[in-house]
Design an enzyme around this catalytic site. Structure first.
Site, mmCIF file in Angstrom:
data_model
loop_
_atom_site.group_PDB
_atom_site.id
_atom_site.type_symbol
_atom_site.label_atom_id
_atom_site.label_comp_id
_atom_site.label_asym_id
_atom_site.label_seq_id
_atom_site.Cartn_x
_atom_site.Cartn_y
_atom_site.Cartn_z
ATOM 1 C CE1 TYR A 108 -3.913 -2.198 0.653
ATOM 2 C CE2 TYR A 108 -2.413 -3.340 2.147
ATOM 3 C CZ TYR A 108 -3.599 -3.293 1.422
ATOM 4 O OH TYR A 108 -4.451 -4.362 1.467
ATOM 5 C CE LYS A 134 -3.833 -7.038 -5.183
ATOM 6 N NZ LYS A 134 -4.529 -5.845 -4.735
ATOM 7 C CG HIS A 158 -6.642 -1.664 -5.837
ATOM 8 N ND1 HIS A 158 -7.040 -2.989 -5.840
ATOM 9 C CD2 HIS A 158 -5.782 -1.527 -6.871
ATOM 10 C CE1 HIS A 158 -6.446 -3.608 -6.842
ATOM 11 N NE2 HIS A 158 -5.675 -2.753 -7.486
#
Lengths: 351, 351
Positions: free
Chosen positions: B287, B329, B298
């Site tokens: 993160y 991702k 997200h």
């Protein structure tokens, strides 16, 4: 209520049977006492339903937790899973698997347990032998087998493990094409136009190199050779290669060839169409039927061939399943187990 | 046009320069002749633009293909990738990387090449040292590095490899909480309510065991201990553990601990918040900032820590990238390379 910590359990007097067992199904009545497992006791201590004494001294939650952690391997993991299940309203009992879990709305005495839950750390590894033994035990009593894997940050992922049987509608290919092909470095090329087209269009073997020629993988080539459907020559002297020689050569090129090949053959014999699963990091993606290479359906399974000695590294298993599910496929591990081909479907479940 | 097969190249007379080079950028003019690589020659033979002779005898496509496959390692793979790129309209030249590819609309002499393409079989493995060397070479000339991986069924997947730098906005946590915590089997529990809440809410460390207590992973615990933010005791005698002891203990529990830890520390120092990536089969999900555990954004990256000696097994790399992409991702491999932390983003690209 006061509970006494004994070696690897906690014991309460008779009145606890009424309060804890008859209403909440905690513990097991043994004559005049109620026995709790260390996990159940920790949970009731946290909920302040009981206090726990050792040698007549009262134990705080941290004190009890540390002692329990030393007396019971993976106590923390089991506690985390137990607490999670309890807090989501399930009745849970200790068992030979770590826990027996009752269906929603059910409880001991009213309904049979639904699932056997095995708790593991993501750091431990699980052998397929161990998994098959548990799966056979659980299947024999018609329960659901659940693996609860606790990661290093104590998040739990639940997996259901089950045997499945899959069969397909692809017809066997019986023409003896006897088409000439060559083994190059690590793939085979069919030089004949008609054979290339038949193999590709009727059997969904290989991939066109161009309009006239077809590339076959080692696995596909070995299968077609074993079925006497093609002829493979070496590239140097155009010497015809027999099935055994080709098999050995392929095993040199690819160490897992034999394990993969036997599963491939079993699937083809069952009318299925396995193609490489490389893009998904597995051995095969699997089709039930392919009417035409121009109309390839969604493949519902990824299949990874494993040996009878396979050890699952749990983060790797987790990745395989997550990936399969993210592309709307089931992850299946296939192996020859005691002479039979077994297909083990492992998928995430919400409990 | 008639071409002559020499050792590892094919040669044509001068008039070919006009026809093949000046219009299609095939080959390299060398004085009075045009030289083609074996791959270019095979493609032009397939397209029936040239015929090829060896010792004055004409070679059929299969004949030439078999000879080329013996003279040039991975010839078939390179041919498959070359043909694919040509057929999609790119100008391609052989180079130190297997191919230099020009951007759409560009060609030699008009525009610089855009990408260096390295061709590999899914069966080969690629060391991080080899990858870093190629990446440095390619970056120095400001090109894009592409890995073209050919699977056993001759499907090609293109990956772009690039260095990235990531930093976050998470503030460093500076209170010395000195909170008491215990190392249990393979995780640490913070017993103090205030410290548990601060660590979780301000730093997004750990996961609550319940309202009062926090569970920390080994990695998080080692970092907080090294920063003197917590105190860890053993469960048996409540002995305070020093940083070195804890580090060694954690390395016993988890063989990859050291590799993971150093990358974790680098990311935390850069203001990032790494949490376990177990569910994705990687070491970390990452993160950029977490304002509150109640509002987790997200995570854009999955990070896998590797050593300087790491060898990529390509199907495993493929799986990791595919999975990361399927959950929106980027897949990043992180390592300490010559004393610096490098973050290598590998992602699928369409060419």
């Amino acid at each position: 209520m006061i509970a006494r910590l004994l070696e690897d359990k906690v014991e309460l007097d008779k009145d606890a049977i009424d309060i804890l067992y008859n209403t909440g199904y905690f513990g097991r009545p043994r004559g005049n006492v109620l026995e709790l497992s260390l996990v159940e006791a920790a949970y009731l201590l946290y909920r302040e339903k009981i206090s726990i004494t050792m040698d007549s001294e009262s134990l705080s939650f941290p004190e009890f937790f540390k002692i329990a952690s030393m007396r019971h391997r993976y106590f923390e993991l089991k506690y985390i899973v137990y607490k999670d299940l309890k807090e989501r309203g399930f009745y849970v009992q200790p068992s030979v698997a770590d826990f027996r879990v009752y269906p929603r709305g059910g409880h001991p005495g009213k309904t049979p347990a639904r699932s056997y839950v095995y708790v593991r750390s993501e750091r431990s590894s699980v052998s397929i032998t161990e998994l098959m033994k548990s799966l056979n035990t659980v299947s024999n009593v018609r329960k659901q087998m659940i693996l609860a894997i606790v990661d290093e940050e104590s998040d739990i992922t639940f997996y259901e493990v089950k045997k499945i049987s899959i069969s397909g509608q692809m017809e066997q290919f019986n023409d003896n094409l006897n088409a000439e092909s060559s083994l190059l470095e690590d793939r085979v090329i069919v030089w004949d136009k008609k054979a290339s087209s038949d193999l590709y269009n009727k059997g969904f073997y290989g991939k066109p190199l161009d309009e006239d020629r077809l590339q076959l993988s080692l696995i596909e080539s070995a299968y077609l050779l074993e079925k006497n459907l093609i002829q493979i020559k070496d590239r140097e002297r155009d010497k015809v290669l027999d099935s055994d020689y080709f098999f050995n050569k392929a095993s040199e090129i690819e160490p897992e060839f034999s394990i993969k090949y036997h599963v491939y053959r079993d699937m083809r014999e069952k009318g299925l169409v396995p193609k490489t699963g490389f893009k998904f990091g597995t051995h095969f993606r699997l089709y039930i039927d392919i009417e035409s290479p121009k109309k390839i359906p969604h493949s519902e399974y990824l299949v990874h061939a494993i040996s009878e000695n396979h050890i699952f590294i749990l983060p790797i298993m987790s990745r395989a399943i997550r990936l399969a599910n993210s592309v709307r496929k089931r992850m299946v591990f296939a192996l020859n187990y005691n002479g039979n081909y077994e297909y083990i479907d492992i998928g995430r479940v919400k409990m």
